[in-house]
Design an enzyme around this catalytic site. Sequence first.
Site, PDB file in Angstrom:
ATOM      1  N   GLU A 251     -12.633  -3.270 -19.626  1.00  0.00           N
ATOM      2  CA  GLU A 251     -11.354  -3.935 -19.330  1.00  0.00           C
ATOM      3  C   GLU A 251     -11.574  -5.228 -18.553  1.00  0.00           C
ATOM      4  O   GLU A 251     -10.969  -6.260 -18.840  1.00  0.00           O
ATOM      5  CB  GLU A 251     -10.453  -3.008 -18.506  1.00  0.00           C
ATOM      6  CG  GLU A 251      -9.913  -1.838 -19.296  1.00  0.00           C
ATOM      7  CD  GLU A 251      -9.146  -0.868 -18.404  1.00  0.00           C
ATOM      8  OE1 GLU A 251      -7.929  -0.781 -18.566  1.00  0.00           O
ATOM      9  OE2 GLU A 251      -9.759  -0.222 -17.537  1.00  0.00           O
TER      10      GLU A 251
ATOM     11  N   HIS B 113      -6.820  -4.124 -39.877  1.00  0.00           N
ATOM     12  CA  HIS B 113      -5.469  -4.016 -39.278  1.00  0.00           C
ATOM     13  C   HIS B 113      -5.371  -2.801 -38.354  1.00  0.00           C
ATOM     14  O   HIS B 113      -4.291  -2.258 -38.158  1.00  0.00           O
ATOM     15  CB  HIS B 113      -4.385  -3.910 -40.357  1.00  0.00           C
ATOM     16  CG  HIS B 113      -4.511  -4.923 -41.448  1.00  0.00           C
ATOM     17  ND1 HIS B 113      -3.856  -6.133 -41.433  1.00  0.00           N
ATOM     18  CD2 HIS B 113      -5.252  -4.923 -42.580  1.00  0.00           C
ATOM     19  CE1 HIS B 113      -4.174  -6.818 -42.519  1.00  0.00           C
ATOM     20  NE2 HIS B 113      -5.025  -6.106 -43.227  1.00  0.00           N
TER      21      HIS B 113
ATOM     22  N   LYS C 233      -7.807  11.073 -14.470  1.00  0.00           N
ATOM     23  CA  LYS C 233      -8.164   9.819 -15.131  1.00  0.00           C
ATOM     24  C   LYS C 233      -9.633   9.436 -15.001  1.00  0.00           C
ATOM     25  O   LYS C 233     -10.257   9.622 -13.980  1.00  0.00           O
ATOM     26  CB  LYS C 233      -7.331   8.647 -14.555  1.00  0.00           C
ATOM     27  CG  LYS C 233      -5.871   8.683 -14.878  1.00  0.00           C
ATOM     28  CD  LYS C 233      -5.548   8.540 -16.357  1.00  0.00           C
ATOM     29  CE  LYS C 233      -5.807   7.159 -16.901  1.00  0.00           C
ATOM     30  NZ  LYS C 233      -4.915   6.150 -16.331  1.00  0.00           N
TER      31      LYS C 233
ATOM     32  N   ASN D 280     -25.434 -41.141 -10.150  1.00  0.00           N
ATOM     33  CA  ASN D 280     -24.879 -40.846 -11.474  1.00  0.00           C
ATOM     34  C   ASN D 280     -25.929 -40.253 -12.417  1.00  0.00           C
ATOM     35  O   ASN D 280     -25.650 -39.303 -13.151  1.00  0.00           O
ATOM     36  CB  ASN D 280     -24.269 -42.105 -12.096  1.00  0.00           C
ATOM     37  CG  ASN D 280     -23.124 -42.635 -11.245  1.00  0.00           C
ATOM     38  OD1 ASN D 280     -22.691 -41.976 -10.297  1.00  0.00           O
ATOM     39  ND2 ASN D 280     -22.648 -43.831 -11.571  1.00  0.00           N
TER      40      ASN D 280
ATOM     41  N   SER E 244      -8.576   7.202 -10.950  1.00  0.00           N
ATOM     42  CA  SER E 244      -7.287   6.701 -10.488  1.00  0.00           C
ATOM     43  C   SER E 244      -7.023   7.269  -9.101  1.00  0.00           C
ATOM     44  O   SER E 244      -7.404   8.400  -8.809  1.00  0.00           O
ATOM     45  CB  SER E 244      -6.191   7.144 -11.455  1.00  0.00           C
ATOM     46  OG  SER E 244      -4.943   7.157 -10.796  1.00  0.00           O
TER      47      SER E 244
END
Length: 466
Positions: free
Chosen positions: A298, A164, A291, A118, A285
Site C-alpha cells: 500500500e 478488466h 486484521k 554553474n 490494526s
Amino acid sequence: MTQQKKEGSDKLWGGRFAEGTAASVEAFTASIHYDSRLYKYDIAGSKAHAAMLADSGIIAVDELKLIVEGLSSIEKDIEEGNFEFRRELEDIHMNIEKALVDRIGPAGAKLHSARSRNDQIALDFKMYLRDQCDILADLLQSIRRAFVLLARKYLGQVMPGYTHLQRAQPVQIAHHMLAYYEMFGRDRERILDCRKRINLSPLGCAAMAGTGLPINREQVAEALGFDGVTANSMDTSGDRDYAIEFVSTCTMIQLHLSRLSEELVLWSSSEFNFVEISDKFCTGSSIMPQKKNPDIPELIRGKSGRVTGSLMSLITLVKGLPLTYNRDLQEDKEPVFDTVDTVTASVAIMAELLENLKFRTDNMVEATRTGFITATDLADYLVMKNVPFREAHGIVGGAVAYCLDKGCELYDLSIEEMKQFSEAIEEDVFAVLSVEGSVNSRVSTGGTGLSRVEEAVVNAEKQMGI
Ligand code: ARG
C-alpha cells in the site's frame, strides 16, 4: 526594516556589494540543507580540477598539494560529523571552498580558477546521479531475481489470468511472475541508457561560455570516470534533461511497483486469498484484532504519487527557462533526492517481500474452475474444425449463456448438450475444456504453455546467473 549584516559583504562573491545580505534572503536562497548530500562529489571534482590546473600551469604543484590535503581534511571532518555547514555560505560549493581557504590560505583561493558554480553543480549532480543509476540497476536485478525464483518454485501451477479484472484465461503462475521480470528488465535498460547521457563531463564550461584559461576538460573528465565531455558550454550550463530523464525512468519503476502492489493487495484479501504475505511485512490494526494489513504494497502504491509529482516539478521547472543557467535550477535537487530515496527503498523492500511470499496454489487453481475461463479454447477448437472464428465466438457465447441459465460450467455439459450448439463438436472437446489443456496449448512465442514458460524460466535463470 530588513535585518542586515555588518557593513559590506563577507561572501565569496561579495566584492561588488556595499551591503550584507538580508537574513531573510540568506534563508530563502540557501540550498546547503539539502545539497550537502553532494559533498563527496564536490570534493572529488575539485581535486581533479586542481590537478588539471596544476598540469596546465595555472597553479603551482605545491599549491595543488595544499589543496588536495585541505580537501581531504574537509572530507574527513564531514564524514566524522565534525564539519559545520553554514547557511550564510549558501550551498555545498561555497561551504567547502570557504573552509579550504580558511584552512590553507591563498592556495585555496586559486581553486575556483576556470570554473563556475554553474558547471560545478552540474558536475556534482551528474556524478551523484551516475552512482544512483548503478545502485538502481543492481537493485532491479535483485527484484528480477526474486521473480525468477518464484517462477521456478511455482512452475507448472496455474492461476486465472485477468483482463478488466475479470477471469479471462488460465495461465502459469510462473508466466505472471516473468511478466514483472520483463518489466523491471526494461526499467534497468532505461536506467543504464540514461546513465550514458549523464556520463559526459560538464566541467570547464564555466559560467556558460567556456574559459580563456588554458584548461584541459578531457583530463578532468577522464580522471573522474566520464566517457567524455559535453559539446556546448551554453547547453551544458542550463541542461537538466538528464535529471528529468532519470526521474522519468524512476517514475516508470515506481509505476511498475505500484501495479504489482495493487495485485498483492488484491491477492492477499479474503476475496482472492491467493497469497500469504509474510508477517514480517504486514502490520495489524489498533482496533480490529483480526486484521493483517498489506502496508508495504500500500505504501509503495501511495509513494508513486510523490514520484510522479517530482517528475511534474522538474518538467515544469525547465519549461520557459531561457538559456543558460538560471537560479530556478537550484529547485531541481529536492525532487531528485526524494525520488532516489523513495524508489531505491521501494525496490529494495519489495524484493525482500517477494523473497518471503507464498502462493496459495489450491485457491488459485480453484479460481480457474469457474468463470468459463476456457471459453476461448472452445472457440479455437471450433476454428480447428473449420468454423470461421466469428461464428465460433457466437456459438461459444450461446453455450455460455446456456450454462449461466443452468448454473454450471462448460465442462459440465454432456456431449449431446454441446452438439446443440455446433455439430462440429465431438468427444475430443473435453481435453480442450480442461484448465491444464488450455494452458499447455498456448505454446505460441511468449505464450503461457508449460514448455514455453519452462524455456523462459531457464533463459531468465541464465541471464541472472542462477
Ligand atoms: N546552488 C546552486 C544550484 O544548485 C549552484 C549554482 C549557483 N550558481 C549561481 N550562479 N548562483 O543550482
